[in-house]
Enzyme design. Structure first.
Site, PDB file in Angstrom:
ATOM      1  N   ASP A 405       0.857  -1.185   0.000  1.00 28.34           N
ATOM      2  CA  ASP A 405       0.000   0.000   0.000  1.00 28.34           C
ATOM      3  C   ASP A 405       0.898   1.241   0.000  1.00 28.34           C
ATOM      4  O   ASP A 405       2.115   1.140   0.175  1.00 28.34           O
ATOM      5  CB  ASP A 405      -0.863  -0.064   1.277  1.00 28.34           C
ATOM      6  CG  ASP A 405      -1.920   1.030   1.351  1.00 28.34           C
ATOM      7  OD1 ASP A 405      -2.288   1.597   0.312  1.00 28.34           O
ATOM      8  OD2 ASP A 405      -2.395   1.297   2.483  1.00 28.34           O
ATOM      9  N   GLU A 408       2.573   4.957  -4.020  1.00 26.90           N
ATOM     10  CA  GLU A 408       2.502   5.870  -5.194  1.00 26.90           C
ATOM     11  C   GLU A 408       3.811   6.617  -5.410  1.00 26.90           C
ATOM     12  O   GLU A 408       4.108   6.917  -6.564  1.00 26.90           O
ATOM     13  CB  GLU A 408       1.339   6.845  -5.016  1.00 26.90           C
ATOM     14  CG  GLU A 408      -0.033   6.183  -5.115  1.00 26.90           C
ATOM     15  CD  GLU A 408      -0.343   5.251  -3.952  1.00 26.90           C
ATOM     16  OE1 GLU A 408       0.129   5.537  -2.831  1.00 26.90           O
ATOM     17  OE2 GLU A 408      -1.010   4.233  -4.160  1.00 26.90           O
ATOM     18  N   ASP A 483      -9.049   3.696  -2.374  1.00 25.67           N
ATOM     19  CA  ASP A 483     -10.015   4.169  -1.367  1.00 25.67           C
ATOM     20  C   ASP A 483     -11.278   4.748  -1.972  1.00 25.67           C
ATOM     21  O   ASP A 483     -11.467   5.966  -2.055  1.00 25.67           O
ATOM     22  CB  ASP A 483      -9.340   5.211  -0.475  1.00 25.67           C
ATOM     23  CG  ASP A 483      -8.200   4.591   0.311  1.00 25.67           C
ATOM     24  OD1 ASP A 483      -8.137   3.353   0.398  1.00 25.67           O
ATOM     25  OD2 ASP A 483      -7.362   5.356   0.823  1.00 25.67           O
TER      26      ASP A 483
HETATM   27  O1  MIG Z   1      -3.700   6.052   4.712  1.00 23.85           O
HETATM   28  O2  MIG Z   1      -3.479   0.765   5.726  1.00 23.85           O
HETATM   29  O3  MIG Z   1      -5.920   2.171   0.442  1.00 23.85           O
HETATM   30  O4  MIG Z   1      -6.851  -0.049   1.815  1.00 23.85           O
HETATM   31  O5  MIG Z   1      -6.743   0.014   4.631  1.00 23.85           O
HETATM   32  C1  MIG Z   1      -4.488   4.911   4.617  1.00 23.85           C
HETATM   33  C2  MIG Z   1      -4.631   1.531   5.907  1.00 23.85           C
HETATM   34  C3  MIG Z   1      -3.617   3.720   4.344  1.00 23.85           C
HETATM   35  C4  MIG Z   1      -4.907   3.005   2.439  1.00 23.85           C
HETATM   36  C5  MIG Z   1      -5.386   1.802   1.692  1.00 23.85           C
HETATM   37  C6  MIG Z   1      -6.397   1.078   2.520  1.00 23.85           C
HETATM   38  C7  MIG Z   1      -5.781   0.668   3.843  1.00 23.85           C
HETATM   39  C8  MIG Z   1      -5.263   1.910   4.579  1.00 23.85           C
HETATM   40  N1  MIG Z   1      -4.315   2.619   3.720  1.00 23.85           N
END
Ligand code: MIG
Length: 799
Positions: A405, A408, A483
């Site tokens: 995650d 980016e 999200d």
């Molecule tokens: O700033 O890890 O898209 O699926 O549950 C949020 C917490 C960070 C974003 C991800 C989401 C995940 C969440 N993450």
């Protein structure tokens, strides 16, 4: 400054007339009077690469997207000239380069235009960054439509849109948010039943304009790097997509459990909560294969650590979950907490693995753990180190999948939500700034994760899911759409985005079912899950701030309906797995938008609600509240309504009943659909017999059915089974033939063949060329089924 329009720029420069050109085996090099060089390389009979440089010198040729082992080679190449053009002919198309200004036109062998340069290549010098803004514009034909470009949350048909690619963490994005998590600079054009693709392999911020700025012009440009693109000719979209995925690569087969139903939440903790959720699934007989651990499993959000208070003995927990049929998937983010007592941080610091700013300081940014440094995944040594970090998590503790995650990369509380552009990257020996590395950072993280998980999980197959990605990243990982929000509009978006990802070479994709932010009503949750079971990746996920999203949370009716659909997914696993196999082998998208399925039918060009799941099942989600049905387009051909076996003729729009427990599903006539029994998780049961659903057709149809051990690599030693069924339907006869290859022997020995739509009463049966009775085949009149040996080669049913 970032350019975002090509016309408003006064500084555009253009190539001038040609001085000379040289032709070697597979490429032709053009040089103009003002020093522009165009290198044109024939890679396949239907694919040609264009590279331009404005000062005569090409930079080192390097791409993260192109698969090293991509098939190339062509049958024919002819170079001729006339007074105005240099003319290149392959077995599939003609390419003309103008002597005046090196503008390019692509034509079919019959001379029909496919796509022609408008201004063609032009550029603007960038004193601030060095290099150029490189630009390309092409004339668009009347009625031309455009498709592709990854995860964009906008209309499926891109005509009239202007979009840019810059991987961005967009919490609660909306329809038409321009930049999202992924950069897939690949699109397809379609006009006059001719399709072609453009892959602009440039990792800088790229821009695409599909007749937005000017009605008949399509353009694409980048904030740096080379004008480097591939033209791929169809004429079918399937030809284009297959060639694009040949070039940028295909994934390996995932373990079958990765295609099961997955339950996720930010976050399930402590251990007792995880266990409680898992047992509830079993107690309610709701199939589920994987449960996810979001960031709270870690110690202070330090990657590769555990919060021992919440999870005192992760190895035991993972094992117990596994015994109950659950795989554990854990999240890993790129930010590494600045903490000298944290071994991962120390190691990276000592080895100089973190990204640095232009003047030397480390790139420092706030994410979940607080202030962090970030590994430079574009450094092969860093990737190797990072993959090694999975030893304990995967090899020892037994976690089966990794979720990447925030790659980016996302940084909190800063303008732009990411690294400053001066950050330096190794870029596999082609050192550069973040302007060039930004869009591939997430892909390289997922790549290194894939290598680690694969190494420590071997001989089982790895499972990776990532949020950010770039073209070619499908070789390493699956993905989700980030999200989203629990709204009806986002259900519509999920449908479009997953179809678009499938059309962009990234079929292994899904959305957060039910919505990540906010909370769905039971109705929305049900409708979303009815769609989600047809997505290659099927996971419920939500943010804990907004309440519960387990299937039982919404009451008995929702539970019953959603269970029925998840059971359907488990029954269809062999069919989905076969579609995955086709994707791996031939680049065939797992979901086929109608335009891909039947591009000749112009009715499909603006359609996006309906899609084909695999190659025989038509699905159309209900995307509005309070309805008992909907209008939908049925593509040409004949289709059986899955729910009542009624045969209808397509090529038209129809109203289809769809009360809350129904999503419209149709089966293409002539199809053979393999179905497993319902299981609570993949390989729960030893399969004793499986179903084959046959849908009668007057005429011929073939269907494939791929199987293997569901995990491991023996399939690469021929231990798979590929069955091809040929159905021939006549007015009073059905002939079913099977051809089988591969050495895998499934645990079951028989098929239950279920007949749908047979228009005659069966009077005689010939099985393996001998006449038998219906009783011999245990014919069941009520079900209209019979039992046949799984390796049968021929069956005749005669009326
Ligand atoms: O700033 O890890 O898209 O699926 O549950 C949020 C917490 C960070 C974003 C991800 C989401 C995940 C969440 N993450």
């Amino acid at each position: 400054m970032i350019t975002n329009t090509e016309l408003e720029h006064k500084g555009n420069l253009y190539p001038t007339g040609l001085i000379s050109y040289e032709h070697d085996q597979d490429s032709i090099n053009f040089i103009t009077k003002n020093g522009v060089r165009l290198q044109l390389t024939i890679l396949r009979d239907n694919m040609i690469r264009f590279r331009y440089t404005t000062n005569g010198i090409f930079e080192d040729d390097f791409s993260y997207a192109v698969d090293e082992d991509h098939p190339h080679g062509f049958n024919q190449l002819k170079v001729e000239e006339d007074q105005t053009h240099i003319i290149i002919t392959t077995e599939k198309f003609i390419c003309k380069v103008a002597r005046d200004d090196i503008r390019v036109g692509m034509y079919t062998l019959e001379g029909k235009p496919i796509v022609e340069d408008e201004l063609g290549f032009h550029w603007e010098e960038s004193f601030e960054f060095g290099g150029n803004f490189v630009k390309m514009s092409k004339a668009s034909r009347d009625q031309e439509n455009f498709f592709g470009l990854g995860d964009k949350p906008t209309n499926f048909n891109l005509k009239g849109k202007r979009l840019s690619l810059w991987n961005t963490d967009q919490y609660a994005y909306g329809k038409d948010t321009v930049e999202l998590y992924k950069a897939v600079p690949f699109y397809m054009g379609l006009h006059n039943n001719l399709s072609y693709g453009i892959f602009f392999d440039n990792t800088f911020k790229t821009h695409f304009d599909f007749c937005h700025e000017r009605r008949n012009v399509t353009s694409f440009w980048a904030d740096g790097g080379e004008m480097n693109y591939y033209f791929i000719y169809g004429p079918q979209m399937s030809d284009v997509l297959t060639t694009y995925t040949d070039l940028t690569g295909k994934p390996e087969l995932p373990p079958m459990w990765a295609l099961g139903f997955h339950q996720c939440k930010w976050s399930y903790y402590p251990e007792s909560k995880v266990k409680e959720i898992a047992s509830k699934f079993r107690e309610l007989n709701f199939p589920c294969d994987a449960i996810y651990l979001d960031i709270d499993y870690m110690d202070g959000f330090r990657c590769f650590t555990w919060n021992k208070e919440y999870f005192p003995d992760p190895k035991r927990m993972v094992k117990e979950l596994e015994e109950d049929g659950f795989k554990t998937v854990a999240i890993i983010d790129p930010g590494i907490k600045i903490d000298l007592n944290y071994s991962v941080f120390k190691e990276a610091l000592e080895n100089d693995y973190f990204c640095r700013r232009a003047d030397g300081p480390y790139m420092r940014g706030k994410v979940w753990p607080g202030e962090c440094y970030f590994p430079d995944f574009t450094n092969p040594e860093v990737r190797e180190w990072w993959s090694g970090l999975y030893r304990e998590l995967i090899g020892d503790i037994g976690v089966k999948g990794i979720w990447n995650d925030m790659n980016e990369p996302a940084v909190m509380e800063v303008p732009g939500k990411t690294f400053p552009l001066d950050v330096r990257h190794e870029y596999d020996g082609n050192r550069c700034s973040h302007r060039k590395a930004h869009n591939i950072y997430g892909m390289q993280m997922a790549r290194s994760t894939y290598e680690g998980v694969k190494k420590f999980n071997f001989p089982k197959r790895p499972f990776i899911i990532t949020r950010a990605n770039y073209s070619g990243g499908q070789r390493y990982t699956s993905t989700w759409t980030g999200d989203n929000i629990a709204t009806w509009e986002h259900l519509w978006l999920a449908n479009v985005q997953i179809q678009r990802l499938c059309m962009s070479g990234m079929s292994f994709a899904g959305s957060d079912i039910g919505g990540f932010a906010e909370q769905p009503s039971g109705e929305l949750y049900t409708r979303w899950l009815q769609l989600g079971i047809f997505h290659p990746f099927c996971r419920v996920h939500s943010s804990g701030d907004h309440g519960e999203q387990e299937p039982w949370f919404f009451g008995e009716e929702v539970l019953e309906i959603t269970r029925k659909y998840v059971e359907l997914r488990y029954q269809l696993l062999p069919y989905l797995y076969t579609a995955f196999y086709k994707y791996v082998q031939e680049g065939m998208p797992i979901l086929k938008p109608l335009v891909y399925f039947d591009q000749e039918d112009v009715q499909t060009h603006y359609r996006s609600d309906e899609f084909i799941f695999g190659n025989k099942i038509l699905v159309c989600p209900v995307q509005e509240p309070n309805v008992q049905g909907r209008r939908m387009y049925i593509p040409r051909g004949k289709w059986y309504n899955f729910w009542n076996d009624k045969l209808i003729t397509g090529g038209r729009e129809m109203y289809i009943d769809a009360p809350l427990d129904i999503i419209p599903i149709f089966i293409k006539e002539g199809a053979l659909i393999p179905k497993y029994p319902v299981q609570q998780y993949v390989d729960e049961k030893k399969l004793e017999q499986i179903n084959l659903d046959l849908y009668y057709k007057l005429g011929k149809e073939t269907s494939d059915f791929y199987e293997d051990a569901h995990d491991g690599y023996e399939y690469r030693q021929n231990v798979y089974s590929l069955r091809t069924f040929k159905l021939t339907g006549k007015e009073d006869e059905v002939i079913l033939q099977q051809h089988k290859s591969g050495k895998y022997s499934a645990p079951y020995s028989t098929f239950k063949l279920k007949l749908h739509g047979i228009p005659f009463e069966i009077k005689r049966v010939f099985y393996e060329n001998e006449e038998v009775t219906l009783e011999d085949l245990q014919y069941n009149a009520e079900e209209n089924s019979m039992i046949i040996d799984k390796d049968f080669s021929e069956l005749h049913l005669v009326g």
